[in-house]
Enzyme design. Structure first.
Site, PDB file in Angstrom:
ATOM      1  N   SER A 242      42.977   7.684  25.004  1.00 21.15           N
ATOM      2  CA  SER A 242      42.549   8.893  24.308  1.00 21.15           C
ATOM      3  C   SER A 242      41.513   9.638  25.152  1.00 21.15           C
ATOM      4  O   SER A 242      40.892   9.058  26.046  1.00 21.15           O
ATOM      5  CB  SER A 242      41.928   8.531  22.964  1.00 21.15           C
ATOM      6  OG  SER A 242      40.653   7.958  23.172  1.00 21.15           O
ATOM      7  N   THR A 243      41.354  10.913  24.841  1.00 19.45           N
ATOM      8  CA  THR A 243      40.344  11.703  25.549  1.00 19.45           C
ATOM      9  C   THR A 243      38.958  11.061  25.411  1.00 19.45           C
ATOM     10  O   THR A 243      38.205  10.969  26.372  1.00 19.45           O
ATOM     11  CB  THR A 243      40.298  13.134  24.964  1.00 19.45           C
ATOM     12  OG1 THR A 243      41.599  13.717  25.083  1.00 19.45           O
ATOM     13  CG2 THR A 243      39.290  13.990  25.694  1.00 19.45           C
ATOM     14  N   GLY A 244      38.648  10.608  24.194  1.00 19.48           N
ATOM     15  CA  GLY A 244      37.329  10.008  23.964  1.00 19.48           C
ATOM     16  C   GLY A 244      37.114   8.758  24.806  1.00 19.48           C
ATOM     17  O   GLY A 244      36.007   8.514  25.309  1.00 19.48           O
ATOM     18  N   HIS A 289      47.830   7.583  20.766  1.00 17.31           N
ATOM     19  CA  HIS A 289      46.846   6.610  21.262  1.00 17.31           C
ATOM     20  C   HIS A 289      46.787   5.438  20.299  1.00 17.31           C
ATOM     21  O   HIS A 289      47.303   5.492  19.214  1.00 17.31           O
ATOM     22  CB  HIS A 289      45.464   7.227  21.337  1.00 17.31           C
ATOM     23  CG  HIS A 289      45.444   8.594  21.881  1.00 17.31           C
ATOM     24  ND1 HIS A 289      45.905   8.883  23.133  1.00 17.31           N
ATOM     25  CD2 HIS A 289      45.027   9.759  21.353  1.00 17.31           C
ATOM     26  CE1 HIS A 289      45.776  10.163  23.338  1.00 17.31           C
ATOM     27  NE2 HIS A 289      45.248  10.728  22.274  1.00 17.31           N
TER      28      HIS A 289
HETATM   29  O1  CDP Z   1      42.939  14.284  23.027  1.00 18.14           O
HETATM   30  P1  CDP Z   1      42.843  13.292  21.897  1.00 18.14           P
HETATM   31  O2  CDP Z   1      44.009  13.354  20.953  1.00 18.14           O
HETATM   32  O3  CDP Z   1      42.588  11.925  22.422  1.00 18.14           O
HETATM   33  O4  CDP Z   1      41.492  13.618  21.090  1.00 18.14           O
HETATM   34  P2  CDP Z   1      40.964  14.459  19.841  1.00 18.14           P
HETATM   35  O5  CDP Z   1      41.802  14.271  18.635  1.00 18.14           O
HETATM   36  O6  CDP Z   1      40.663  15.849  20.264  1.00 18.14           O
HETATM   37  O7  CDP Z   1      39.568  13.714  19.586  1.00 18.14           O
HETATM   38  C1  CDP Z   1      38.670  13.451  20.634  1.00 18.14           C
HETATM   39  C2  CDP Z   1      38.325  11.988  20.649  1.00 18.14           C
HETATM   40  O8  CDP Z   1      37.562  11.639  19.479  1.00 18.14           O
HETATM   41  C3  CDP Z   1      39.532  11.067  20.599  1.00 18.14           C
HETATM   42  O9  CDP Z   1      40.108  10.902  21.866  1.00 18.14           O
HETATM   43  C4  CDP Z   1      38.925   9.779  20.043  1.00 18.14           C
HETATM   44  O10 CDP Z   1      38.254   9.056  21.051  1.00 18.14           O
HETATM   45  C5  CDP Z   1      37.885  10.315  19.061  1.00 18.14           C
HETATM   46  N1  CDP Z   1      38.408  10.372  17.682  1.00 18.14           N
HETATM   47  C6  CDP Z   1      38.221   9.274  16.833  1.00 18.14           C
HETATM   48  O11 CDP Z   1      37.687   8.257  17.253  1.00 18.14           O
HETATM   49  N2  CDP Z   1      38.641   9.348  15.529  1.00 18.14           N
HETATM   50  C7  CDP Z   1      39.255  10.447  15.064  1.00 18.14           C
HETATM   51  N3  CDP Z   1      39.627  10.501  13.764  1.00 18.14           N
HETATM   52  C8  CDP Z   1      39.484  11.552  15.909  1.00 18.14           C
HETATM   53  C9  CDP Z   1      39.050  11.484  17.219  1.00 18.14           C
END
Ligand code: CDP
Length: 315
Positions: A242-244, A289
Protein backbone atom coordinates in the site's frame (compact mmCIF):
# COMPACT_ATOMS: atom_id res chain seq x y z
CA UNK A 1 24.14 -8.20 13.56
CA UNK A 2 23.17 -10.48 10.68
CA UNK A 3 20.40 -9.68 8.27
CA UNK A 4 18.63 -12.82 9.48
CA UNK A 5 18.43 -11.64 13.03
CA UNK A 6 17.14 -8.27 11.88
CA UNK A 7 14.44 -9.95 9.83
CA UNK A 8 13.61 -12.24 12.70
CA UNK A 9 12.20 -9.26 14.53
CA UNK A 10 9.59 -8.87 11.87
CA UNK A 11 8.72 -12.45 11.16
CA UNK A 12 5.23 -13.75 10.83
CA UNK A 13 5.16 -15.89 13.93
CA UNK A 14 5.94 -13.00 16.17
CA UNK A 15 3.39 -10.89 14.44
CA UNK A 16 0.73 -13.52 14.92
CA UNK A 17 1.56 -13.68 18.60
CA UNK A 18 0.12 -10.22 18.93
CA UNK A 19 -3.58 -10.45 19.38
CA UNK A 20 -5.68 -7.82 17.80
CA UNK A 21 -9.36 -7.85 18.50
CA UNK A 22 -11.85 -7.66 15.67
CA UNK A 23 -11.75 -3.88 15.58
CA UNK A 24 -7.96 -3.81 15.46
CA UNK A 25 -7.36 -1.55 18.45
CA UNK A 26 -3.77 -1.17 19.56
CA UNK A 27 -2.92 -2.57 22.93
CA UNK A 28 0.23 -0.59 23.56
CA UNK A 29 -0.05 2.79 25.32
CA UNK A 30 0.31 5.84 23.14
CA UNK A 31 0.94 8.41 25.85
CA UNK A 32 4.43 8.97 27.22
CA UNK A 33 5.76 6.93 24.34
CA UNK A 34 9.52 6.57 24.39
CA UNK A 35 11.27 5.50 21.21
CA UNK A 36 13.79 2.70 21.48
CA UNK A 37 16.69 4.07 19.46
CA UNK A 38 18.21 0.66 18.75
CA UNK A 39 14.86 -0.56 17.35
CA UNK A 40 14.60 2.60 15.25
CA UNK A 41 18.10 1.94 13.92
CA UNK A 42 17.34 -1.73 13.32
CA UNK A 43 14.26 -0.83 11.29
CA UNK A 44 16.21 1.72 9.27
CA UNK A 45 18.99 -0.75 8.47
CA UNK A 46 16.51 -3.40 7.47
CA UNK A 47 14.55 -1.12 5.12
CA UNK A 48 17.76 0.24 3.64
CA UNK A 49 18.88 -3.19 2.53
CA UNK A 50 15.99 -2.94 0.03
CA UNK A 51 15.44 0.74 -0.54
CA UNK A 52 17.74 3.74 -0.41
CA UNK A 53 15.93 7.07 -0.82
CA UNK A 54 19.08 8.72 -2.19
CA UNK A 55 19.07 6.45 -5.24
CA UNK A 56 15.74 4.59 -5.36
CA UNK A 57 13.08 7.22 -4.67
CA UNK A 58 12.81 8.86 -8.07
CA UNK A 59 13.96 8.73 -11.65
CA UNK A 60 16.50 11.53 -12.14
CA UNK A 61 17.42 13.61 -15.19
CA UNK A 62 20.74 11.93 -15.86
CA UNK A 63 18.95 8.59 -16.23
CA UNK A 64 16.50 9.63 -18.95
CA UNK A 65 16.36 11.47 -22.25
CA UNK A 66 13.67 13.59 -23.80
CA UNK A 67 11.40 11.26 -25.81
CA UNK A 68 12.61 8.13 -24.07
CA UNK A 69 10.13 5.30 -23.69
CA UNK A 70 9.90 3.59 -20.32
CA UNK A 71 8.19 0.24 -19.98
CA UNK A 72 5.33 0.08 -17.44
CA UNK A 73 5.69 -2.33 -14.58
CA UNK A 74 2.31 -4.05 -14.85
CA UNK A 75 1.64 -3.28 -18.50
CA UNK A 76 4.99 -4.45 -19.90
CA UNK A 77 3.92 -4.14 -23.52
CA UNK A 78 3.20 -0.45 -23.05
CA UNK A 79 5.59 2.45 -22.64
CA UNK A 80 5.48 5.83 -20.94
CA UNK A 81 6.91 8.62 -23.05
CA UNK A 82 9.20 11.18 -21.43
CA UNK A 83 7.54 14.18 -23.01
CA UNK A 84 8.78 17.75 -22.71
CA UNK A 85 6.78 18.57 -19.56
CA UNK A 86 7.76 15.27 -18.03
CA UNK A 87 11.45 15.78 -18.75
CA UNK A 88 11.31 19.31 -17.41
CA UNK A 89 9.87 18.13 -14.07
CA UNK A 90 12.12 15.10 -13.51
CA UNK A 91 14.49 16.18 -10.73
CA UNK A 92 18.29 16.43 -11.03
CA UNK A 93 18.61 14.40 -7.84
CA UNK A 94 16.39 12.83 -5.20
CA UNK A 95 14.53 15.57 -3.31
CA UNK A 96 15.40 13.67 -0.14
CA UNK A 97 19.09 13.31 -0.98
CA UNK A 98 21.07 13.51 2.26
CA UNK A 99 17.98 14.59 4.22
CA UNK A 100 17.36 13.55 7.78
CA UNK A 101 14.58 14.57 10.15
CA UNK A 102 14.04 14.23 13.86
CA UNK A 103 10.29 13.73 13.87
CA UNK A 104 7.99 12.72 11.01
CA UNK A 105 4.27 12.17 10.66
CA UNK A 106 3.01 9.74 8.03
CA UNK A 107 -0.67 10.43 7.44
CA UNK A 108 -2.73 7.53 6.13
CA UNK A 109 -6.25 8.09 4.88
CA UNK A 110 -8.41 6.03 7.25
CA UNK A 111 -11.66 7.49 8.58
CA UNK A 112 -10.24 6.90 12.08
CA UNK A 113 -8.87 10.44 11.72
CA UNK A 114 -12.37 11.97 11.68
CA UNK A 115 -12.94 13.75 14.97
CA UNK A 116 -9.41 12.89 16.13
CA UNK A 117 -8.28 16.52 16.55
CA UNK A 118 -4.79 15.27 15.56
CA UNK A 119 -4.16 18.19 13.17
CA UNK A 120 -1.93 20.28 15.47
CA UNK A 121 0.04 17.22 16.59
CA UNK A 122 0.60 16.14 12.97
CA UNK A 123 1.69 19.65 12.01
CA UNK A 124 4.17 19.75 14.89
CA UNK A 125 6.27 17.04 13.19
CA UNK A 126 9.39 18.25 11.39
CA UNK A 127 8.35 16.50 8.17
CA UNK A 128 4.88 15.35 7.11
CA UNK A 129 4.08 12.65 4.54
CA UNK A 130 0.57 12.49 3.03
CA UNK A 131 -0.97 9.93 0.70
CA UNK A 132 -2.83 10.30 -2.59
CA UNK A 133 -3.53 14.00 -2.53
CA UNK A 134 -6.09 13.43 0.22
CA UNK A 135 -8.36 16.37 1.05
CA UNK A 136 -7.05 18.83 3.64
CA UNK A 137 -9.59 21.62 3.34
CA UNK A 138 -12.44 20.99 5.75
CA UNK A 139 -10.39 18.52 7.81
CA UNK A 140 -7.62 20.72 9.17
CA UNK A 141 -8.48 20.09 12.84
CA UNK A 142 -8.18 16.36 12.34
CA UNK A 143 -5.39 16.03 9.78
CA UNK A 144 -3.45 19.31 9.83
CA UNK A 145 -2.08 21.10 6.77
CA UNK A 146 1.69 20.66 6.73
CA UNK A 147 2.66 18.65 3.65
CA UNK A 148 6.29 18.04 2.88
CA UNK A 149 5.87 14.88 0.85
CA UNK A 150 2.59 14.10 -0.91
CA UNK A 151 2.02 11.02 -3.04
CA UNK A 152 -0.42 10.75 -5.90
CA UNK A 153 -1.34 7.52 -7.61
CA UNK A 154 -2.46 8.49 -11.13
CA UNK A 155 -5.84 6.83 -10.35
CA UNK A 156 -6.59 9.74 -8.00
CA UNK A 157 -7.66 11.75 -11.06
CA UNK A 158 -10.42 9.40 -12.35
CA UNK A 159 -11.57 8.76 -8.79
CA UNK A 160 -11.48 12.15 -7.09
CA UNK A 161 -11.35 14.55 -10.06
CA UNK A 162 -13.47 12.72 -12.60
CA UNK A 163 -14.02 14.87 -15.69
CA UNK A 164 -10.99 17.09 -15.04
CA UNK A 165 -9.78 16.85 -18.65
CA UNK A 166 -12.92 18.55 -19.99
CA UNK A 167 -14.45 20.35 -17.06
CA UNK A 168 -12.80 23.62 -16.07
CA UNK A 169 -14.17 23.80 -12.53
CA UNK A 170 -12.97 20.26 -11.74
CA UNK A 171 -9.62 21.15 -13.24
CA UNK A 172 -9.44 24.24 -11.02
CA UNK A 173 -10.31 22.17 -7.98
CA UNK A 174 -7.40 19.86 -8.83
CA UNK A 175 -4.95 22.73 -9.34
CA UNK A 176 -6.15 24.27 -6.06
CA UNK A 177 -5.31 21.03 -4.27
CA UNK A 178 -1.89 20.89 -5.95
CA UNK A 179 -1.23 24.44 -4.73
CA UNK A 180 -1.50 23.23 -1.12
CA UNK A 181 1.77 21.37 -1.70
CA UNK A 182 3.47 24.77 -2.18
CA UNK A 183 7.16 24.20 -2.99
CA UNK A 184 7.28 20.79 -1.36
CA UNK A 185 7.44 17.29 -2.89
CA UNK A 186 4.80 15.55 -5.04
CA UNK A 187 5.66 11.91 -5.63
CA UNK A 188 3.97 10.01 -8.47
CA UNK A 189 4.33 6.29 -9.24
CA UNK A 190 4.22 7.13 -12.94
CA UNK A 191 5.53 3.90 -14.43
CA UNK A 192 3.30 1.28 -12.85
CA UNK A 193 0.30 0.94 -15.12
CA UNK A 194 -0.51 2.24 -18.58
CA UNK A 195 -4.02 3.34 -17.48
CA UNK A 196 -2.41 6.23 -15.65
CA UNK A 197 -0.56 7.60 -18.69
CA UNK A 198 -2.96 10.41 -19.48
CA UNK A 199 -3.40 11.29 -15.79
CA UNK A 200 0.35 11.68 -15.29
CA UNK A 201 0.65 13.79 -18.44
CA UNK A 202 -2.25 15.97 -17.30
CA UNK A 203 -0.77 16.43 -13.83
CA UNK A 204 2.59 17.39 -15.32
CA UNK A 205 0.87 19.84 -17.66
CA UNK A 206 -0.99 21.49 -14.76
CA UNK A 207 2.23 21.92 -12.79
CA UNK A 208 4.02 23.48 -15.76
CA UNK A 209 1.13 25.63 -17.09
CA UNK A 210 0.30 27.03 -13.66
CA UNK A 211 3.95 27.55 -12.73
CA UNK A 212 3.47 25.55 -9.54
CA UNK A 213 6.66 25.51 -7.43
CA UNK A 214 6.20 21.81 -6.64
CA UNK A 215 9.24 19.53 -6.54
CA UNK A 216 8.19 16.48 -8.55
CA UNK A 217 9.43 12.95 -7.94
CA UNK A 218 8.59 9.88 -10.06
CA UNK A 219 8.99 6.41 -8.60
CA UNK A 220 11.24 4.26 -10.78
CA UNK A 221 9.93 1.02 -12.23
CA UNK A 222 11.56 -1.20 -9.59
CA UNK A 223 9.91 0.46 -6.57
CA UNK A 224 7.08 -2.05 -6.15
CA UNK A 225 9.51 -4.92 -6.58
CA UNK A 226 11.77 -3.53 -3.84
CA UNK A 227 8.86 -2.98 -1.48
CA UNK A 228 7.39 -6.41 -2.19
CA UNK A 229 10.76 -7.98 -1.42
CA UNK A 230 10.97 -6.05 1.82
CA UNK A 231 7.60 -7.31 3.02
CA UNK A 232 8.10 -10.80 1.68
CA UNK A 233 11.33 -11.27 3.59
CA UNK A 234 9.43 -10.33 6.71
CA UNK A 235 6.95 -13.04 5.74
CA UNK A 236 3.97 -10.85 5.10
CA UNK A 237 1.24 -11.87 2.75
CA UNK A 238 1.04 -8.59 0.91
CA UNK A 239 -0.32 -8.72 -2.60
CA UNK A 240 0.65 -5.19 -3.45
CA UNK A 241 2.31 -2.85 -0.97
CA UNK A 242 0.00 0.00 0.00
CA UNK A 243 1.01 3.62 -0.38
CA UNK A 244 1.10 3.98 3.40
CA UNK A 245 3.46 1.04 3.77
CA UNK A 246 5.78 2.52 1.14
CA UNK A 247 5.72 5.92 2.89
CA UNK A 248 6.46 4.29 6.24
CA UNK A 249 9.43 2.48 4.75
CA UNK A 250 10.65 5.75 3.27
CA UNK A 251 10.16 7.49 6.62
CA UNK A 252 12.15 4.75 8.35
CA UNK A 253 15.14 5.73 6.18
CA UNK A 254 15.05 9.46 6.89
CA UNK A 255 13.31 9.95 10.27
CA UNK A 256 14.30 9.24 13.87
CA UNK A 257 10.79 9.42 15.30
CA UNK A 258 7.99 8.13 13.08
CA UNK A 259 4.37 8.81 13.99
CA UNK A 260 1.72 7.05 11.90
CA UNK A 261 -1.78 8.53 11.80
CA UNK A 262 -4.80 7.36 9.82
CA UNK A 263 -3.55 3.79 9.54
CA UNK A 264 -6.61 1.78 10.48
CA UNK A 265 -8.03 -0.56 7.83
CA UNK A 266 -11.00 -1.72 9.92
CA UNK A 267 -14.68 -0.92 9.66
CA UNK A 268 -15.23 -0.21 13.34
CA UNK A 269 -13.35 1.46 16.16
CA UNK A 270 -13.01 -0.07 19.59
CA UNK A 271 -16.31 1.44 20.74
CA UNK A 272 -18.19 0.02 17.77
CA UNK A 273 -18.34 3.34 15.93
CA UNK A 274 -18.41 2.89 12.17
CA UNK A 275 -15.18 4.03 10.48
CA UNK A 276 -15.18 5.28 6.92
CA UNK A 277 -12.57 3.86 4.59
CA UNK A 278 -11.24 7.34 3.78
CA UNK A 279 -11.58 10.27 6.17
CA UNK A 280 -12.55 12.50 3.25
CA UNK A 281 -15.16 10.02 2.04
CA UNK A 282 -13.82 9.48 -1.45
CA UNK A 283 -15.47 6.51 -3.09
CA UNK A 284 -12.35 4.84 -4.40
CA UNK A 285 -12.48 1.08 -4.99
CA UNK A 286 -11.20 -1.06 -2.19
CA UNK A 287 -7.58 -1.74 -2.99
CA UNK A 288 -5.76 -4.97 -3.62
CA UNK A 289 -3.48 -4.52 -0.62
CA UNK A 290 -3.45 -6.58 2.47
CA UNK A 291 -3.72 -3.72 4.92
CA UNK A 292 -4.71 -5.73 7.95
CA UNK A 293 -1.50 -7.68 7.51
CA UNK A 294 0.40 -4.40 7.26
CA UNK A 295 -1.42 -3.11 10.31
CA UNK A 296 -0.14 -6.08 12.29
CA UNK A 297 3.38 -5.22 11.21
CA UNK A 298 2.93 -1.64 12.39
CA UNK A 299 1.55 -2.87 15.69
CA UNK A 300 4.65 -5.00 16.16
CA UNK A 301 6.90 -2.08 15.37
CA UNK A 302 4.87 0.07 17.77
CA UNK A 303 5.31 -2.45 20.54
CA UNK A 304 9.02 -2.54 19.86
CA UNK A 305 8.98 1.25 20.08
CA UNK A 306 10.43 1.63 16.61
CA UNK A 307 7.51 3.91 15.67
CA UNK A 308 4.19 5.15 17.08
CA UNK A 309 0.91 3.95 15.60
CA UNK A 310 -1.67 6.57 16.61
CA UNK A 311 -5.22 5.23 16.57
CA UNK A 312 -6.70 7.21 19.46
CA UNK A 313 -7.93 10.81 19.33
CA UNK A 314 -5.28 13.41 20.14
CA UNK A 315 -5.48 15.69 23.18
O1 CDP B 1 -2.88 4.04 -2.49
P1 CDP B 1 -3.56 3.25 -1.41
O2 CDP B 1 -4.81 2.57 -1.88
O3 CDP B 1 -2.60 2.33 -0.75
O4 CDP B 1 -3.93 4.28 -0.23
P2 CDP B 1 -5.12 5.21 0.28
O5 CDP B 1 -6.42 4.51 0.30
O6 CDP B 1 -5.05 6.53 -0.41
O7 CDP B 1 -4.66 5.43 1.80
C1 CDP B 1 -3.35 5.80 2.13
C2 CDP B 1 -2.78 4.83 3.13
O8 CDP B 1 -3.47 4.94 4.38
C3 CDP B 1 -2.96 3.37 2.74
O9 CDP B 1 -1.97 2.95 1.84
C4 CDP B 1 -2.87 2.67 4.09
O10 CDP B 1 -1.53 2.53 4.51
C5 CDP B 1 -3.56 3.67 5.02
N1 CDP B 1 -4.99 3.34 5.22
C6 CDP B 1 -5.36 2.53 6.30
O11 CDP B 1 -4.50 2.05 7.03
N2 CDP B 1 -6.69 2.28 6.53
C7 CDP B 1 -7.63 2.78 5.72
N3 CDP B 1 -8.94 2.54 6.00
C8 CDP B 1 -7.28 3.57 4.61
C9 CDP B 1 -5.94 3.83 4.38
Amino acid sequence: ETTDSILDHFNMERIHQIRINSTGTTEAPQVNFKFNTSEVERLRKWVMTYFNPDTDLTVIKSQVQLGQLIRYEVSPKEYANITENFFRLIPESSPLLGKHFRSCAVVGNSGILLGSRCGPQIDSADFVFRCNLAAIEGFVNDVGTKSNFTTMNPSVLPHDYKGCFENISIREKFVKRLRLIHDQILHIPAFVIVNGRRDVEFTNAMIVEHHLPIKASYAPVETTKRMKALWKDADFKTKWPSTGSIMSALAACVCDQIHLYGFYPFGMDKDGREIEYHYYGSARNLPSHNMTEEYRAFQTLHQRKALVLHTEPCN
